[in-house]
Design a protein around this motif. Structure first.
Motif, PDB file in Angstrom:
ATOM      1  N   ALA A 147      27.853  82.395  40.547  1.00 33.80           N
ATOM      2  CA  ALA A 147      27.346  81.124  41.056  1.00 33.80           C
ATOM      3  C   ALA A 147      27.591  80.993  42.562  1.00 33.80           C
ATOM      4  CB  ALA A 147      28.000  79.967  40.309  1.00 33.80           C
ATOM      5  N   LYS A 148      28.772  81.380  42.999  1.00 36.59           N
ATOM      6  CA  LYS A 148      29.105  81.302  44.432  1.00 36.59           C
ATOM      7  C   LYS A 148      28.241  82.260  45.246  1.00 36.59           C
ATOM      8  CE  LYS A 148      33.001  81.714  47.644  1.00 36.59           C
ATOM      9  NZ  LYS A 148      34.462  81.983  47.771  1.00 36.59           N
ATOM     10  N   LYS A 149      28.095  83.472  44.758  1.00 37.50           N
ATOM     11  CA  LYS A 149      27.320  84.482  45.479  1.00 37.50           C
ATOM     12  C   LYS A 149      25.854  84.081  45.619  1.00 37.50           C
ATOM     13  CE  LYS A 149      26.012  89.389  45.312  1.00 37.50           C
ATOM     14  NZ  LYS A 149      26.159  90.659  44.553  1.00 37.50           N
ATOM     15  N   ASN A 150      25.312  83.410  44.601  1.00 38.36           N
ATOM     16  CA  ASN A 150      23.888  83.077  44.592  1.00 38.36           C
ATOM     17  C   ASN A 150      23.600  81.613  44.914  1.00 38.36           C
ATOM     18  OD1 ASN A 150      22.378  85.632  43.407  1.00 38.36           O
ATOM     19  ND2 ASN A 150      24.300  85.425  42.270  1.00 38.36           N
ATOM     20  N   GLY A 151      24.637  80.841  45.231  1.00 41.35           N
ATOM     21  CA  GLY A 151      24.444  79.447  45.601  1.00 41.35           C
ATOM     22  C   GLY A 151      23.860  78.602  44.490  1.00 41.35           C
ATOM     23  N   ILE A 152      24.327  78.835  43.274  1.00 44.85           N
ATOM     24  CA  ILE A 152      23.812  78.134  42.099  1.00 44.85           C
ATOM     25  C   ILE A 152      24.934  77.320  41.466  1.00 44.85           C
ATOM     26  CG2 ILE A 152      22.809  78.387  39.781  1.00 44.85           C
ATOM     27  CD1 ILE A 152      21.651  81.050  40.677  1.00 44.85           C
ATOM     28  N   LYS A 153      24.602  76.125  40.983  1.00 47.06           N
ATOM     29  CA  LYS A 153      25.522  75.369  40.145  1.00 47.06           C
ATOM     30  C   LYS A 153      24.947  75.343  38.734  1.00 47.06           C
ATOM     31  CE  LYS A 153      28.111  71.091  39.617  1.00 47.06           C
ATOM     32  NZ  LYS A 153      28.456  69.752  40.172  1.00 47.06           N
ATOM     33  N   PHE A 154      25.766  75.724  37.767  1.00 47.91           N
ATOM     34  CA  PHE A 154      25.293  75.837  36.396  1.00 47.91           C
ATOM     35  C   PHE A 154      25.759  74.674  35.522  1.00 47.91           C
ATOM     36  CE2 PHE A 154      25.406  80.601  37.165  1.00 47.91           C
ATOM     37  CZ  PHE A 154      24.028  80.775  37.080  1.00 47.91           C
ATOM     38  N   ASP A 155      24.897  74.304  34.583  1.00 51.39           N
ATOM     39  CA  ASP A 155      25.302  73.621  33.361  1.00 51.39           C
ATOM     40  C   ASP A 155      25.292  74.711  32.297  1.00 51.39           C
ATOM     41  OD1 ASP A 155      25.534  71.069  34.434  1.00 51.39           O
ATOM     42  OD2 ASP A 155      23.431  70.588  34.065  1.00 51.39           O
ATOM     43  N   ILE A 156      26.406  74.889  31.607  1.00 52.26           N
ATOM     44  CA  ILE A 156      26.564  76.027  30.710  1.00 52.26           C
ATOM     45  C   ILE A 156      26.437  75.566  29.268  1.00 52.26           C
ATOM     46  CG2 ILE A 156      28.171  77.841  29.957  1.00 52.26           C
ATOM     47  CD1 ILE A 156      29.370  77.546  32.874  1.00 52.26           C
ATOM     48  N   PHE A 157      25.685  76.335  28.489  1.00 56.28           N
ATOM     49  CA  PHE A 157      25.442  75.963  27.097  1.00 56.28           C
ATOM     50  C   PHE A 157      25.743  77.138  26.176  1.00 56.28           C
ATOM     51  CE2 PHE A 157      22.983  75.550  23.235  1.00 56.28           C
ATOM     52  CZ  PHE A 157      23.157  74.227  22.891  1.00 56.28           C
ATOM     53  N   ASN A 250      17.021  68.841  24.239  1.00 53.03           N
ATOM     54  CA  ASN A 250      17.871  68.005  25.092  1.00 53.03           C
ATOM     55  C   ASN A 250      17.796  68.387  26.568  1.00 53.03           C
ATOM     56  OD1 ASN A 250      19.798  66.223  23.239  1.00 53.03           O
ATOM     57  ND2 ASN A 250      19.564  68.211  22.229  1.00 53.03           N
ATOM     58  N   LEU A 251      16.693  68.964  26.999  1.00 58.05           N
ATOM     59  CA  LEU A 251      16.592  69.438  28.377  1.00 58.05           C
ATOM     60  C   LEU A 251      16.764  68.319  29.401  1.00 58.05           C
ATOM     61  CD1 LEU A 251      13.669  72.038  28.135  1.00 58.05           C
ATOM     62  CD2 LEU A 251      16.126  72.490  28.381  1.00 58.05           C
ATOM     63  N   ASP A 252      16.425  67.101  29.008  1.00 54.60           N
ATOM     64  CA  ASP A 252      16.537  65.982  29.940  1.00 54.60           C
ATOM     65  C   ASP A 252      17.983  65.642  30.289  1.00 54.60           C
ATOM     66  OD1 ASP A 252      16.684  65.214  27.153  1.00 54.60           O
ATOM     67  OD2 ASP A 252      16.743  63.128  27.827  1.00 54.60           O
ATOM     68  N   LYS A 253      18.929  66.159  29.525  1.00 54.81           N
ATOM     69  CA  LYS A 253      20.342  65.841  29.761  1.00 54.81           C
ATOM     70  C   LYS A 253      20.991  66.749  30.807  1.00 54.81           C
ATOM     71  CE  LYS A 253      21.276  63.799  25.238  1.00 54.81           C
ATOM     72  NZ  LYS A 253      19.900  63.787  24.733  1.00 54.81           N
ATOM     73  N   PHE A 254      20.313  67.816  31.191  1.00 56.92           N
ATOM     74  CA  PHE A 254      20.899  68.795  32.115  1.00 56.92           C
ATOM     75  C   PHE A 254      20.380  68.563  33.535  1.00 56.92           C
ATOM     76  CE2 PHE A 254      20.975  70.616  27.904  1.00 56.92           C
ATOM     77  CZ  PHE A 254      22.248  71.154  27.816  1.00 56.92           C
ATOM     78  N   GLN A 255      21.291  68.552  34.486  1.00 53.37           N
ATOM     79  CA  GLN A 255      20.937  68.262  35.878  1.00 53.37           C
ATOM     80  C   GLN A 255      20.898  69.512  36.750  1.00 53.37           C
ATOM     81  OE1 GLN A 255      23.742  65.301  37.202  1.00 53.37           O
ATOM     82  NE2 GLN A 255      22.866  63.684  35.913  1.00 53.37           N
ATOM     83  N   ASN A 256      21.487  70.598  36.283  1.00 50.59           N
ATOM     84  CA  ASN A 256      21.575  71.818  37.085  1.00 50.59           C
ATOM     85  C   ASN A 256      20.890  72.976  36.369  1.00 50.59           C
ATOM     86  OD1 ASN A 256      23.445  70.686  39.189  1.00 50.59           O
ATOM     87  ND2 ASN A 256      24.776  70.448  37.404  1.00 50.59           N
ATOM     88  N   GLU A 257      20.927  74.143  36.997  1.00 47.98           N
ATOM     89  CA  GLU A 257      20.404  75.341  36.347  1.00 47.98           C
ATOM     90  C   GLU A 257      21.185  75.586  35.047  1.00 47.98           C
ATOM     91  OE1 GLU A 257      18.103  77.721  37.313  1.00 47.98           O
ATOM     92  OE2 GLU A 257      17.599  77.098  39.342  1.00 47.98           O
ATOM     93  N   ILE A 258      20.477  75.971  34.000  1.00 46.17           N
ATOM     94  CA  ILE A 258      21.114  76.163  32.703  1.00 46.17           C
ATOM     95  C   ILE A 258      21.489  77.630  32.509  1.00 46.17           C
ATOM     96  CG2 ILE A 258      20.812  76.033  30.197  1.00 46.17           C
ATOM     97  CD1 ILE A 258      18.905  73.660  30.694  1.00 46.17           C
ATOM     98  N   LEU A 259      22.750  77.852  32.182  1.00 43.45           N
ATOM     99  CA  LEU A 259      23.238  79.193  31.848  1.00 43.45           C
ATOM    100  C   LEU A 259      23.575  79.216  30.365  1.00 43.45           C
ATOM    101  CD1 LEU A 259      24.272  82.063  32.596  1.00 43.45           C
ATOM    102  CD2 LEU A 259      26.504  81.011  33.034  1.00 43.45           C
ATOM    103  N   TYR A 260      22.859  80.056  29.616  1.00 40.20           N
ATOM    104  CA  TYR A 260      23.092  80.197  28.174  1.00 40.20           C
ATOM    105  C   TYR A 260      24.009  81.408  27.962  1.00 40.20           C
ATOM    106  CZ  TYR A 260      22.089  80.143  23.160  1.00 40.20           C
ATOM    107  OH  TYR A 260      22.195  80.064  21.783  1.00 40.20           O
ATOM    108  N   ILE A 261      25.069  81.221  27.180  1.00 38.71           N
ATOM    109  CA  ILE A 261      26.002  82.312  26.905  1.00 38.71           C
ATOM    110  C   ILE A 261      25.537  83.078  25.667  1.00 38.71           C
ATOM    111  CG2 ILE A 261      28.393  82.986  26.505  1.00 38.71           C
ATOM    112  CD1 ILE A 261      28.037  81.539  29.129  1.00 38.71           C
ATOM    113  N   HIS A 262      25.122  84.322  25.866  1.00 36.95           N
ATOM    114  CA  HIS A 262      24.762  85.176  24.726  1.00 36.95           C
ATOM    115  C   HIS A 262      26.059  85.764  24.184  1.00 36.95           C
ATOM    116  CE1 HIS A 262      22.998  87.969  22.043  1.00 36.95           C
ATOM    117  NE2 HIS A 262      21.806  88.036  22.623  1.00 36.95           N
ATOM    118  N   GLN A 263      26.439  85.331  22.990  1.00 38.56           N
ATOM    119  CA  GLN A 263      27.741  85.690  22.445  1.00 38.56           C
ATOM    120  C   GLN A 263      27.694  86.893  21.503  1.00 38.56           C
ATOM    121  OE1 GLN A 263      30.267  81.896  21.809  1.00 38.56           O
ATOM    122  NE2 GLN A 263      28.161  81.240  21.430  1.00 38.56           N
TER     123      GLN A 263
END
Length: 281
Positions: A147-157, A250-263
């Motif tokens: 996130a720091k390297k690419n200047g991105i703030k994530f909402d993580i799901f 629920n996309l309307d609830k996220f304000q930043n770029e969404i990062l999905y964790i593939h587990q």
């Protein structure tokens, strides 16, 4: 492992590919078991756990036990007739690794009662234990560095069973929100499980579009699984199906770029895909 973009239904999402962790362990089980993989278990003769007969954790623990040359005893409350007659997926591979599986009306109690000496190691369902935090410290660092390297703030799901992954990831992240959805119990159950691991957690819990009974087949889960394959990533059916349906609802609830964790956990798809194809194809 890497963080990469995918485009789904006209929108960009980022995906942390923990399914690509190298070696014999991947996904959130590699994170949860990191402390054991780096521990001296020479004093342990048996590993004892419990949970679903299709559990990803069951398979991963069976592999750990095989690698360390110790006995693995696993309690579950049910094995369906199809799986008994056609062993496949996590169940088949865990048996191949030497798992001794036992049926119990109360798997949690039976597993704890089975632990009789200091040479027995008890692992709760889904490896939901405080020691599991170690692997998620590294996961959080990967996310923050990217996130720091690419200047991105994530909402993580990420979808949850016990909530262990969400709890420890959120605990070790700075200035990013972590969202999850219950895939086993309801939101109240998930909140209680997460609070047990971290009483001060800030995990935000979303409800699925409807009640999904764990392990039951749903056409919309099968359809979104196939739709996601077009993004050139295979996701897991039991958790990720509910996860993506909830996220898209629920996309309307996220304000930043969404990062999905593939587990990870796609080994379990072998069993489920056969059931889905027999029912819906």
């Amino acid at each position: 492992m890497s963080i990469e973009p995918i485009y789904f239904r006209g929108r960009r999402f980022w995906v942390l590919r923990d399914d690509l962790i190298g070696g014999e362990f991947n996904g959130n089980k590699a994170r949860k078991l990191a402390f054991l993989l780096n521990s001296n278990l020479n004093h342990i003769n048996r590993i004892i756990s419990y949970g679903s007969s299709q559990s990803n954790a069951m398979y991963s623990i069976s592999l750990l036990a095989k690698m360390r040359g110790v006995k693995f005893i696993y309690f579950t409350n049910h094995i369906c007739d199809f799986l008994l007659n056609n062993p496949c997926g996590n169940y088949a591979y865990a048996l191949k690794n030497g798992m001794d599986i036992k049926i119990s009306a109360n798997p949690s109690k039976s597993a704890q009662d089975e632990c009789k000496s200091s040479t027995d190691l008890f692992i709760p369902e889904g490896v939901a234990m405080r020691e599991a935090e170690l692997g998620f410290k590294e996961q959080a660092k990967i996310i923050m560095d990217f996130a720091k390297k690419n200047g991105i703030k994530f909402d993580i799901f990420l979808p949850s069973g016990t909530g262990c992954s969400a709890a420890f990831l959120a605990k070790n992240l700075n200035d990013m929100s972590v969202w999850s959805v219950p895939c086993v119990g309801d939101a109240k159950y998930l909140k209680e499980q997460i609070s047990t691991l971290d009483p001060f957690n800030k995990v935000k819990i979303l409800n699925p579009p409807k009640k999904y009974h764990f392990g039951k087949l749903y056409l919309e889960i099968y359809e979104i699984y196939k739709e996601l394959l077009d993004s050139n990533i295979e996701f897991e059916l039991l958790y990720d199906g509910v996860g993506w349906l909830t996220l898209m609802n629920n996309l309307d609830k996220f304000q930043n770029e969404i990062l999905y964790i593939h587990q990870g956990g796609i080994l379990g798809n072998i069993t489920l895909l056969d059931r889905y194809k027999r029912k819906f194809n």
